[in-house]
Design a protein around this motif. Sequence first.
Motif, PDB file in Angstrom:
ATOM      1  N   LYS A 158       6.255   4.905  21.012  1.00  0.00           N
ATOM      2  CA  LYS A 158       5.357   4.155  21.894  1.00  0.00           C
ATOM      3  C   LYS A 158       5.565   2.653  21.728  1.00  0.00           C
ATOM      4  O   LYS A 158       5.654   1.902  22.710  1.00  0.00           O
ATOM      5  CB  LYS A 158       3.903   4.509  21.600  1.00  0.00           C
ATOM      6  N   ALA A 159       5.624   2.216  20.474  1.00  0.00           N
ATOM      7  CA  ALA A 159       5.771   0.786  20.198  1.00  0.00           C
ATOM      8  C   ALA A 159       7.126   0.269  20.676  1.00  0.00           C
ATOM      9  O   ALA A 159       7.223  -0.841  21.215  1.00  0.00           O
ATOM     10  CB  ALA A 159       5.596   0.527  18.706  1.00  0.00           C
ATOM     11  N   LEU A 160       8.159   1.085  20.485  1.00  0.00           N
ATOM     12  CA  LEU A 160       9.497   0.663  20.907  1.00  0.00           C
ATOM     13  C   LEU A 160       9.544   0.484  22.419  1.00  0.00           C
ATOM     14  O   LEU A 160      10.177  -0.460  22.919  1.00  0.00           O
ATOM     15  CB  LEU A 160      10.530   1.700  20.458  1.00  0.00           C
ATOM     16  N   LEU A 215       6.959  -4.732  15.400  1.00  0.00           N
ATOM     17  CA  LEU A 215       6.153  -4.605  14.184  1.00  0.00           C
ATOM     18  C   LEU A 215       5.482  -3.233  14.122  1.00  0.00           C
ATOM     19  O   LEU A 215       5.503  -2.567  13.079  1.00  0.00           O
ATOM     20  CB  LEU A 215       5.095  -5.709  14.123  1.00  0.00           C
ATOM     21  N   ALA A 216       4.892  -2.803  15.224  1.00  0.00           N
ATOM     22  CA  ALA A 216       4.249  -1.486  15.246  1.00  0.00           C
ATOM     23  C   ALA A 216       5.286  -0.371  15.098  1.00  0.00           C
ATOM     24  O   ALA A 216       5.028   0.642  14.439  1.00  0.00           O
ATOM     25  CB  ALA A 216       3.446  -1.308  16.531  1.00  0.00           C
ATOM     26  N   ALA A 217       6.454  -0.573  15.709  1.00  0.00           N
ATOM     27  CA  ALA A 217       7.524   0.418  15.573  1.00  0.00           C
ATOM     28  C   ALA A 217       7.942   0.551  14.108  1.00  0.00           C
ATOM     29  O   ALA A 217       8.120   1.663  13.590  1.00  0.00           O
ATOM     30  CB  ALA A 217       8.717   0.028  16.441  1.00  0.00           C
ATOM     31  N   LYS A 218       8.087  -0.582  13.453  1.00  0.00           N
ATOM     32  CA  LYS A 218       8.462  -0.574  12.041  1.00  0.00           C
ATOM     33  C   LYS A 218       7.369   0.072  11.198  1.00  0.00           C
ATOM     34  O   LYS A 218       7.658   0.807  10.235  1.00  0.00           O
ATOM     35  CB  LYS A 218       8.715  -2.011  11.569  1.00  0.00           C
ATOM     36  N   ALA A 219       6.105  -0.157  11.568  1.00  0.00           N
ATOM     37  CA  ALA A 219       4.991   0.472  10.854  1.00  0.00           C
ATOM     38  C   ALA A 219       5.070   1.992  10.968  1.00  0.00           C
ATOM     39  O   ALA A 219       4.773   2.717  10.007  1.00  0.00           O
ATOM     40  CB  ALA A 219       3.660  -0.033  11.401  1.00  0.00           C
ATOM     41  N   GLY A 220       5.470   2.476  12.143  1.00  0.00           N
ATOM     42  CA  GLY A 220       5.632   3.914  12.326  1.00  0.00           C
ATOM     43  C   GLY A 220       6.706   4.478  11.417  1.00  0.00           C
ATOM     44  O   GLY A 220       6.520   5.527  10.793  1.00  0.00           O
ATOM     45  N   LEU A 221       7.838   3.791  11.313  1.00  0.00           N
ATOM     46  CA  LEU A 221       8.913   4.250  10.429  1.00  0.00           C
ATOM     47  C   LEU A 221       8.483   4.215   8.965  1.00  0.00           C
ATOM     48  O   LEU A 221       8.808   5.118   8.188  1.00  0.00           O
ATOM     49  CB  LEU A 221      10.168   3.396  10.616  1.00  0.00           C
ATOM     50  N   MET A 222       7.748   3.170   8.595  1.00  0.00           N
ATOM     51  CA  MET A 222       7.280   3.070   7.210  1.00  0.00           C
ATOM     52  C   MET A 222       6.342   4.220   6.868  1.00  0.00           C
ATOM     53  O   MET A 222       6.434   4.812   5.789  1.00  0.00           O
ATOM     54  CB  MET A 222       6.577   1.729   6.974  1.00  0.00           C
ATOM     55  N   ASP A 223       5.456   4.541   7.789  1.00  0.00           N
ATOM     56  CA  ASP A 223       4.534   5.654   7.539  1.00  0.00           C
ATOM     57  C   ASP A 223       5.297   6.966   7.453  1.00  0.00           C
ATOM     58  O   ASP A 223       4.968   7.838   6.642  1.00  0.00           O
ATOM     59  CB  ASP A 223       3.477   5.723   8.639  1.00  0.00           C
ATOM     60  N   ALA A 224       6.334   7.110   8.258  1.00  0.00           N
ATOM     61  CA  ALA A 224       7.146   8.336   8.220  1.00  0.00           C
ATOM     62  C   ALA A 224       7.816   8.500   6.858  1.00  0.00           C
ATOM     63  O   ALA A 224       7.845   9.600   6.300  1.00  0.00           O
ATOM     64  CB  ALA A 224       8.198   8.308   9.325  1.00  0.00           C
ATOM     65  N   TYR A 225       8.341   7.399   6.299  1.00  0.00           N
ATOM     66  CA  TYR A 225       9.002   7.554   4.999  1.00  0.00           C
ATOM     67  C   TYR A 225       8.002   7.798   3.873  1.00  0.00           C
ATOM     68  O   TYR A 225       8.302   8.508   2.897  1.00  0.00           O
ATOM     69  CB  TYR A 225       9.983   6.411   4.713  1.00  0.00           C
ATOM     70  N   LEU A 226       6.792   7.245   4.001  1.00  0.00           N
ATOM     71  CA  LEU A 226       5.772   7.532   2.995  1.00  0.00           C
ATOM     72  C   LEU A 226       5.389   9.014   3.023  1.00  0.00           C
ATOM     73  O   LEU A 226       5.240   9.654   1.976  1.00  0.00           O
ATOM     74  CB  LEU A 226       4.538   6.670   3.241  1.00  0.00           C
ATOM     75  N   ARG A 227       5.221   9.568   4.223  1.00  0.00           N
ATOM     76  CA  ARG A 227       4.873  10.988   4.359  1.00  0.00           C
ATOM     77  C   ARG A 227       6.014  11.882   3.909  1.00  0.00           C
ATOM     78  O   ARG A 227       5.801  12.937   3.314  1.00  0.00           O
ATOM     79  CB  ARG A 227       4.514  11.293   5.815  1.00  0.00           C
ATOM     80  N   PRO A 239      -2.028  -2.345  16.032  1.00  0.00           N
ATOM     81  CA  PRO A 239      -3.016  -2.661  17.070  1.00  0.00           C
ATOM     82  C   PRO A 239      -3.839  -1.445  17.493  1.00  0.00           C
ATOM     83  O   PRO A 239      -3.331  -0.326  17.567  1.00  0.00           O
ATOM     84  CB  PRO A 239      -2.153  -3.171  18.226  1.00  0.00           C
ATOM     85  N   ALA A 240      -5.097  -1.685  17.774  1.00  0.00           N
ATOM     86  CA  ALA A 240      -6.060  -0.600  18.049  1.00  0.00           C
ATOM     87  C   ALA A 240      -5.679   0.224  19.271  1.00  0.00           C
ATOM     88  O   ALA A 240      -5.998   1.412  19.357  1.00  0.00           O
ATOM     89  CB  ALA A 240      -7.446  -1.192  18.233  1.00  0.00           C
ATOM     90  N   HIS A 241      -4.964  -0.392  20.250  1.00  0.00           N
ATOM     91  CA  HIS A 241      -4.669   0.342  21.477  1.00  0.00           C
ATOM     92  C   HIS A 241      -3.692   1.505  21.274  1.00  0.00           C
ATOM     93  O   HIS A 241      -3.530   2.339  22.160  1.00  0.00           O
ATOM     94  CB  HIS A 241      -4.133  -0.611  22.566  1.00  0.00           C
ATOM     95  N   TYR A 242      -3.072   1.581  20.094  1.00  0.00           N
ATOM     96  CA  TYR A 242      -2.203   2.726  19.804  1.00  0.00           C
ATOM     97  C   TYR A 242      -3.010   3.945  19.321  1.00  0.00           C
ATOM     98  O   TYR A 242      -2.461   5.046  19.206  1.00  0.00           O
ATOM     99  CB  TYR A 242      -1.168   2.368  18.734  1.00  0.00           C
ATOM    100  N   ASN A 243      -4.295   3.701  19.009  1.00  0.00           N
ATOM    101  CA  ASN A 243      -5.152   4.787  18.494  1.00  0.00           C
ATOM    102  C   ASN A 243      -4.491   5.513  17.330  1.00  0.00           C
ATOM    103  O   ASN A 243      -4.477   6.754  17.266  1.00  0.00           O
ATOM    104  CB  ASN A 243      -5.467   5.797  19.611  1.00  0.00           C
ATOM    105  N   TYR A 244      -3.948   4.717  16.407  1.00  0.00           N
ATOM    106  CA  TYR A 244      -3.195   5.286  15.290  1.00  0.00           C
ATOM    107  C   TYR A 244      -4.004   5.184  14.001  1.00  0.00           C
ATOM    108  O   TYR A 244      -4.425   4.103  13.592  1.00  0.00           O
ATOM    109  CB  TYR A 244      -1.868   4.554  15.107  1.00  0.00           C
TER     110      TYR A 244
END
Length: 263
Positions: A64-66, A72-84, A256-261
């Motif tokens: 979505k972010a990409l 920044l949000a895209a990178k946050a998604g990847l970071m969360d993926a590697y943590l999980r 950002p809140a609009h991603y509802n993440y």
Amino acid sequence: MLDFNKFKARLIEFLQSHGLTYADLKTTHKRTGYASYIAWRADYNKSFKRDFEKIERAIELYNKALSKKDMLAAKAGLMDAYLRMGSLASSPFDAISHDLTRVLNNKRFNWPSFKKGYTIPSKYFHKEKNEIAQEGLVNLNIIRNILMDLVRSHGVKDEELERVDKRTGHLIWGINLKSDFNQIFNEKLLALQIAFDVYEKASIQKDWRAVRAILQRIRLISFQFYNFASAIRKALVNACSDERFGPDFPEDYKVPAHYNYKE
């Protein structure tokens, strides 16, 4: 999906039959020399499923972010993926591999020996069990495709992807990004499903030679799973930490809140 809880219940029955208690399993014990990584009272079935759901949500955020060019949000998604992915690697797979190593090497269990070439009796295997239930399938190739698109779009050459760390002997990127993640995962998943089933049958029959052999197999498959998940995590870490693939986060960054993440 794998029934970790059923396997744990059978395994703890065996351990307790040799005098081990929950207290022994939780901490290093002078009398037993046993220290456990397995969270015996945890619901591994639920956490295994939950980790994959969180990985899927993290990848959804990335996509979505990409599409919005929000790097920044895209990178946050990847970071969360590697943590999980790291959570998945350590529990249950590293925990099971660690505990079975202790069990199989502990003299208190008085394991029977078997000659070289010993095979587990075929009566414990279901011949028809040669595929994975659909609910057990996970699409890890989504991660592979994201990583391949990312490295290609930034001009990363095959030589870099194939480079090996001289100290560890492992790929710098952790895993061959051209490999089929789904095939690797699903083959190991099926092997572990079968092994859990065989362990249950052999333990009910008190065939300790077969039990020892199948626990060795479960330990090996769990260790391979741990290495596989850790390798994917390493590739995701590289993608998140390499300055070529996105900006650094400002302090106190939040998606950002609009991603509802939900982080």
